[in-house]
Motif scaffolding. Structure first.
Motif, PDB file in Angstrom:
ATOM      1  N   ASN A  20       0.723  -1.049  -0.053  1.00  0.00           N
ATOM      2  CA  ASN A  20       0.209   0.079  -0.056  1.00  0.00           C
ATOM      3  C   ASN A  20       0.925   1.435  -0.180  1.00  0.00           C
ATOM      4  O   ASN A  20       0.212   2.459  -0.248  1.00  0.00           O
ATOM      5  N   SER A  21       2.125   1.185   0.177  1.00  0.00           N
ATOM      6  CA  SER A  21       3.200   2.318   0.037  1.00  0.00           C
ATOM      7  C   SER A  21       3.142   3.065  -1.223  1.00  0.00           C
ATOM      8  O   SER A  21       3.689   3.867  -1.513  1.00  0.00           O
ATOM      9  N   LYS A  22       3.072   2.056  -2.435  1.00  0.00           N
ATOM     10  CA  LYS A  22       3.263   2.457  -3.771  1.00  0.00           C
ATOM     11  C   LYS A  22       1.894   3.274  -4.169  1.00  0.00           C
ATOM     12  O   LYS A  22       0.964   2.760  -3.698  1.00  0.00           O
ATOM     13  N   PRO A  23       2.170   4.081  -5.176  1.00  0.00           N
ATOM     14  CA  PRO A  23       1.120   4.917  -5.736  1.00  0.00           C
ATOM     15  C   PRO A  23       0.170   4.157  -6.629  1.00  0.00           C
ATOM     16  O   PRO A  23       0.740   2.976  -7.233  1.00  0.00           O
ATOM     17  N   GLN A  24      -0.869   4.118  -6.412  1.00  0.00           N
ATOM     18  CA  GLN A  24      -1.962   3.240  -7.315  1.00  0.00           C
ATOM     19  C   GLN A  24      -2.148   3.898  -8.835  1.00  0.00           C
ATOM     20  O   GLN A  24      -3.126   3.123  -9.309  1.00  0.00           O
ATOM     21  N   GLY A  25      -1.765   4.883  -9.183  1.00  0.00           N
ATOM     22  CA  GLY A  25      -2.301   5.498 -10.450  1.00  0.00           C
ATOM     23  C   GLY A  25      -3.745   5.814 -10.450  1.00  0.00           C
ATOM     24  O   GLY A  25      -3.968   6.795  -9.699  1.00  0.00           O
TER      25      GLY A  25
END
Length: 78
Positions: A20-25
């Motif tokens: 969940n730390s990554k951007p989801q676009g």
């Protein structure tokens, strides 16, 4: 997410750990079949059933799945 969850479920509940730390676009991603339905194309089975049937086919037909297929000649090269 739904596709990944369907695959994990069909493979006897493999756990997916989402980062969940990554951007989801995109804020929301929705599969939309409206355009296909205008041409009379409608799903005949659920996504989950299709994933399960595909996985079972590959499990039971590993020798065919490992061959190389040529779309131009309809031949399988082992």
């Amino acid at each position: 997410k739904r596709l990944a969850d369907a695959i994990a479920s069909a493979m006897n509940g493999i756990e997916i750990i989402w980062d969940n730390s990554k951007p989801q676009g995109d804020r929301v991603r929705v599969m939309d079949t409206t355009r296909a339905e205008r041409y009379g194309i409608r799903p005949q089975i659920s996504l989950e059933d299709g994933i399960r049937e595909t996985l079972f086919w590959y499990r039971d037909n590993r020798d065919l799945a490992d061959g190389l297929y040529s779309a131009f000649s309809d031949e399988i090269y082992a």
